[in-house]
Design an enzyme around this catalytic site. Structure first.
Site, mmCIF file in Angstrom:
data_model
loop_
_atom_site.group_PDB
_atom_site.id
_atom_site.type_symbol
_atom_site.label_atom_id
_atom_site.label_comp_id
_atom_site.label_asym_id
_atom_site.label_seq_id
_atom_site.Cartn_x
_atom_site.Cartn_y
_atom_site.Cartn_z
ATOM 1 N N ASP A 157 -31.502 17.652 -34.136
ATOM 2 C CA ASP A 157 -32.699 16.925 -34.544
ATOM 3 C C ASP A 157 -32.280 15.665 -35.299
ATOM 4 O O ASP A 157 -32.231 15.624 -36.521
ATOM 5 C CB ASP A 157 -33.561 17.829 -35.428
ATOM 6 N N CYS A 164 -35.119 20.318 -70.407
ATOM 7 C CA CYS A 164 -35.141 21.055 -71.663
ATOM 8 C C CYS A 164 -34.092 20.388 -72.547
ATOM 9 O O CYS A 164 -32.949 20.208 -72.122
ATOM 10 C CB CYS A 164 -34.763 22.515 -71.399
ATOM 11 N N ARG A 216 -31.853 4.395 -29.018
ATOM 12 C CA ARG A 216 -32.370 4.641 -27.680
ATOM 13 C C ARG A 216 -33.536 3.711 -27.360
ATOM 14 O O ARG A 216 -33.685 3.256 -26.234
ATOM 15 C CB ARG A 216 -32.806 6.100 -27.563
ATOM 16 N N SER A 230 -35.170 11.104 -21.502
ATOM 17 C CA SER A 230 -35.662 12.030 -22.518
ATOM 18 C C SER A 230 -35.574 13.447 -21.941
ATOM 19 O O SER A 230 -34.839 13.664 -20.979
ATOM 20 C CB SER A 230 -37.092 11.625 -22.842
ATOM 21 N N LEU A 231 -36.324 14.390 -22.456
ATOM 22 C CA LEU A 231 -36.262 15.764 -21.955
ATOM 23 C C LEU A 231 -37.646 16.386 -21.941
ATOM 24 O O LEU A 231 -38.432 16.156 -22.851
ATOM 25 C CB LEU A 231 -35.415 16.632 -22.896
ATOM 26 N N LYS A 281 -37.625 24.853 -26.837
ATOM 27 C CA LYS A 281 -38.000 24.567 -28.220
ATOM 28 C C LYS A 281 -38.582 25.798 -28.897
ATOM 29 O O LYS A 281 -39.259 26.604 -28.264
ATOM 30 C CB LYS A 281 -39.044 23.446 -28.246
ATOM 31 N N CYS A 305 -36.500 28.948 -73.444
ATOM 32 C CA CYS A 305 -36.098 28.972 -74.856
ATOM 33 C C CYS A 305 -37.162 28.399 -75.782
ATOM 34 O O CYS A 305 -37.007 28.440 -76.997
ATOM 35 C CB CYS A 305 -34.782 28.227 -75.042
ATOM 36 N N CYS A 363 -29.733 26.250 -74.609
ATOM 37 C CA CYS A 363 -30.754 27.028 -73.905
ATOM 38 C C CYS A 363 -30.086 28.140 -73.091
ATOM 39 O O CYS A 363 -29.202 27.873 -72.280
ATOM 40 C CB CYS A 363 -31.547 26.107 -72.979
ATOM 41 N N ASP A 380 -5.902 14.308 -50.026
ATOM 42 C CA ASP A 380 -6.633 13.063 -50.245
ATOM 43 C C ASP A 380 -5.707 12.014 -50.842
ATOM 44 O O ASP A 380 -5.796 10.838 -50.531
ATOM 45 C CB ASP A 380 -7.802 13.295 -51.218
ATOM 46 N N GLU A 401 -26.617 23.707 -25.075
ATOM 47 C CA GLU A 401 -26.195 22.990 -26.280
ATOM 48 C C GLU A 401 -27.303 23.036 -27.326
ATOM 49 O O GLU A 401 -28.478 23.012 -26.969
ATOM 50 C CB GLU A 401 -25.935 21.507 -25.948
ATOM 51 N N CYS A 431 -39.770 24.364 -72.823
ATOM 52 C CA CYS A 431 -38.917 25.077 -71.862
ATOM 53 C C CYS A 431 -39.379 26.532 -71.807
ATOM 54 O O CYS A 431 -39.457 27.195 -72.845
ATOM 55 C CB CYS A 431 -37.463 24.996 -72.297
ATOM 56 N N TYR A 473 -22.741 13.825 -26.431
ATOM 57 C CA TYR A 473 -22.941 14.861 -25.412
ATOM 58 C C TYR A 473 -23.094 14.332 -23.995
ATOM 59 O O TYR A 473 -23.305 15.106 -23.076
ATOM 60 C CB TYR A 473 -24.140 15.749 -25.760
ATOM 61 N N LYS A 516 -29.992 21.547 -29.687
ATOM 62 C CA LYS A 516 -30.744 20.295 -29.620
ATOM 63 C C LYS A 516 -30.781 19.737 -31.036
ATOM 64 O O LYS A 516 -31.529 20.208 -31.888
ATOM 65 C CB LYS A 516 -32.146 20.546 -29.080
ATOM 66 N N ASP A 568 -4.990 8.423 -49.427
ATOM 67 C CA ASP A 568 -5.240 7.210 -50.221
ATOM 68 C C ASP A 568 -4.019 6.300 -50.248
ATOM 69 O O ASP A 568 -4.142 5.080 -50.242
ATOM 70 C CB ASP A 568 -5.610 7.572 -51.667
#
Ligand code: IVH
Length: 687
Positions: free
Chosen positions: A119, A438, A138, A81-82, A326, A423, A443, A32, A115, A420, A236, A117, A36
């Site tokens: 979400d 707490c 879309r 769509s599918l 699905k 304790c 604790c 990193d 593949e 709590c 895809y 799907k 940077d």
């Protein structure tokens, strides 16, 4: 001497490539800190020459003006769509339907690509001459919304393709004249949970699931909000391609897109036997689906051959050549037997449900999270209720809602306890926050959680030490603070049931071995709020030691990239506390966190002390990160560019420009073998 333009281009190319390694491949090849440094140089050069800033510069992911609505965008062709299939019968029926439309010679030797799907949210990205110029949702498939400004902030969306290592430019790596790709923007489950937990702590709104969160984040009129949101991309499909040879199959499409530097899912498979496709669909839902870092609600099965796809066309909005397999929603109804409280590492009191055991998506669930007091109150969840429970992927199961129509009248309204449960100390709810805490910093339940984190793999990695041991040692009074781990008395451990000679010896050895973890690991292990692995690495590469960090003023911390004001304040507050200073002293006295080799060797006596290495090419057995770690462990330093101050160039196969530079400057070039020899025979490096 190179001109400013050349240097700018070289820096951008390098940053683009390293950002790709980090954000797309998840496999960085430089630290990193080195990244940077490139970044700072680019920023400095661009601010000195604003006229040379280009829209595809990596610095241009920062959003500009806020808009009051999204412009409409017409897609170059319908974004389809599918149709769905639930279960193998419906899959077979889909195949029967398309087979009827194909001549016999095409029915044979069909291949299928399967593949996950994803979400998420479907997006359409346009590249002209390799530059990202337009990003749209879309929408209704014909027309979407222009979310270019928001998509520019998503680090895995390339601003320019092909992305390539700085030394790989050449005529065969030309960008296509025009490319429109389709993909899915999503939020990884872990990032989603982290975000929700932070929101909850801050008493802000939480999101129901990663999909809603991703959609809400992308469709922000103020892209400055999108910048801070963990969004990622998978692509895809090619919608349009001009000025490059068109792939002939879906499989080739994915390879082409991957080659350009787009993120392409890594669990995609190709099958040439239909039965194997069906079997895969059936087994995947039980296994791999739950191990993905993001939510997938099924699989997409596509006919591989694009000419056959074209020939089959679509009905309505659904292609005939693809289908979504699905899985039924992973929800179930069960009885809420009780609500209990779990004490978190920072003292948060988290309510959770004890459930009558129930099968959800093939797994027996007995516990589920209830988030916080407000959640329970707003949903009116009562003890004894029938509740809907959801489990998705690796996510902790959650109680979604009660089913009040099934109440018998025996249900009880639950009250958040004001003490709590571990304790007995006072519990408080900070104004504006959703969580109760707490107040007792001693604790035992908090301590157990802190130990669990301290010994975990990302932190001090003490093998054979987990929550069970933490609970036992705290209950016995062997451990009262984190440092006590290093003061455990083996004789007393031997008195415990189930702790034989061998087990105790192994545990003591694992504890001793953890003393040499680098300071960044120790910093992670301390569990300062907001300081995880990445932040700890950034802080330690800046300060080098915990002592230096402890002395850092607030303003200085805030100036470090990635450290915001709240985080900086947390760090300052943590080090200001008397008991934390005492803890650090105690750890130091036990020899923890020096990052050096065992036996208390001083840095200057280490074999590579005072030597600076540059690593290039592919080494025979070590990854670059491993080589770097090895050099650092033995007292050496690793930098990224060869200069006259470089002691050695460690070169592997396919070494490029660094090798040439080293030769030019007369820097000695060594191989991995030589490095190993240097470590075992320190005299050869100092003599
Ligand atoms: S292909 C014509 N592949 O699922 C091709 N879609 O329920 C249709 N989705 O609108 C899309 N992962 O937003 C395809 N690997 C994948 C996908 C995928 C997620 C989404 C996509 C589509 C929705 C349909």
């Amino acid at each position: 001497m190179s001109t400013v333009e050349e240097r700018l281009e070289a820096l951008r190319m390098a940053i683009r490539y390293h950002a790709y390694r980090y954000y797309v491949l998840d496999d960085p090849v430089i630290s990193d800190a080195a990244y940077d440094a490139l970044w700072r140089e680019l920023l400095a050069l661009e601010s000195a020459h604003p006229e040379l800033v280009t829209p595809d510069s990596p610095t241009q992911r920062v959003p500009g003006a806020v808009s009051d609505r999204f412009a409409k965008v017409r897609h170059p062709r319908p974004i389809l769509s599918l149709a769905n299939a639930f279960g193998p019968e419906e899959l077979h029926a889909w195949r029967e339907r398309f087979l009827k439309l194909l001549p016999e010679e095409l029915q044979r030797d069909l291949q299928y690509v399967v593949e996950p799907k994803i979400d998420g949210l479907s997006v359409v990205l346009t590249y002209e001459d390799g530059r990202f110029v337009l990003g749209a949702t879309r929408g209704d498939g014909e027309e979407g919304e222009d979310v270019t400004a928001n998509l520019r902030t998503v680090k895995s969306v390339p601003l320019r393709v092909p992305v390539q290592p700085a030394d790989a430019a050449g005529p065969d790596r030309q960008p296509p004249a025009r490319l429109v790709v389709r993909g899915e923007v999503y939020t990884p489950i872990a990032d989603f949970q982290r975000f929700n937990a932070q929101q909850e702590q801050a008493g802000e709104r939480t999101y129901a699931n990663p999909r809603n969160f991703a959609a809400g984040s992308l469709r922000q009129l103020d892209a400055r909000i999108t910048v801070g949101r963990p969004l990622k991309l998978w692509v895809y499909q090619i919608i349009t391609l001009e000025g490059a040879p068109t792939p002939r199959t879906q499989w080739e499409t994915l390879a082409y897109l991957r080659g350009l530097g787009f993120p392409v899912e890594t669990h995609i498979r190709r099958f040439d036997a239909w039965d194997a496709v069906v079997a895969y669909c059936q087994s995947w839902g039980q296994s791999e689906r739950h191990h993905l870092p993001y939510e997938a609600d099924g699989l997409v099965i596509k006919i591989d051959d694009l000419a056959i796809q074209e020939r089959l066309g679509f009905v309505g909005k659904d292609p005939r050549w693809a289908i979504a397999y699905k899985y039924p929603a992973e929800e179930a109804v069960t009885r809420l037997l009780d609500i209990k409280i779990n004490v978190g590492r920072t003292g948060t009191l988290n309510p959770y449900a004890i459930l009558e055991p129930v099968q959800v998506g093939g797994v027996t669930v007995t516990n589920a999270t209830l988030h916080n007091e407000d959640y329970i109150r707003e949903k009116d969840i009562r003890i004894g209720d029938r509740v809907a429970v959801k489990r998705a992927g690796e996510v902790i199961p959650q109680v979604l809602r009660p089913l009040p129509e099934l109440r018998t009248g025996e249900e009880r309204v639950w009250q958040m306890p004001d003490r709590c449960p571990a304790c007995g100390a006072q519990a408080v709810r900070a104004p504006g926050e959703a969580a109760w805490y707490c107040v007792n910093s001693a604790c035992p339940a908090q301590l157990v959680r802190s130990i669990e984190h301290f010994v975990s793999r990302e932190a001090m990695d003490i093998v054979g030490f987990g929550i069970r041991q933490a609970e036992l040692f705290v209950a016995r009074g062997f451990i009262r603070d984190l440092a006590d781990i290093y003061y455990l008395d083996p004789a007393r451990l031997l008195e415990l049931e189930g702790f034989g000679e061998k087990k105790v010896a192994n545990l003591m050895a694992a504890i001793a071995a953890s003393k040499t973890r680098p300071p960044a690991r120790l910093l992670t292990a301390l569990g300062i709020r907001g300081v995880g692995e990445v932040v700890a690495e950034a802080l330690m590469s800046h300060y080098g030691s915990l002592d230096a960090l402890a002395a850092a003023p607030l303003a200085e911390l805030q100036a470090i990239p990635g450290i915001g004001p709240v985080l900086a304040q947390n760090i300052v507050d943590w080090f200001a506390q008397e008991e934390n200073r005492h803890l650090l002293d105690k750890l130091k006295a036990a020899g923890v966190g020096t990052g050096q080799a065992p036996h208390g060797e001083r840095p200057e006596s280490l074999p590579l002390a005072g030597l600076t290495f540059v690593i290039t090419g592919t080494l025979p057995t070590l990854s670059r990160e491993q080589a770097k770690e090895l050099i650092k462990q033995h007292g050496g330093k690793v930098t990224d560019s060869v200069s006259k101050n470089t002691s050695y160039l460690l070169a592997g196969e396919a070494a490029g420009s660094k090798l040439a530079k080293a030769r030019q400057l007369g820097v000695p070039i060594i191989a991995e073998d030589d490095l190993r020899r240097m470590i075992q025979q320190p005299q050869t490096t100092t003599g």
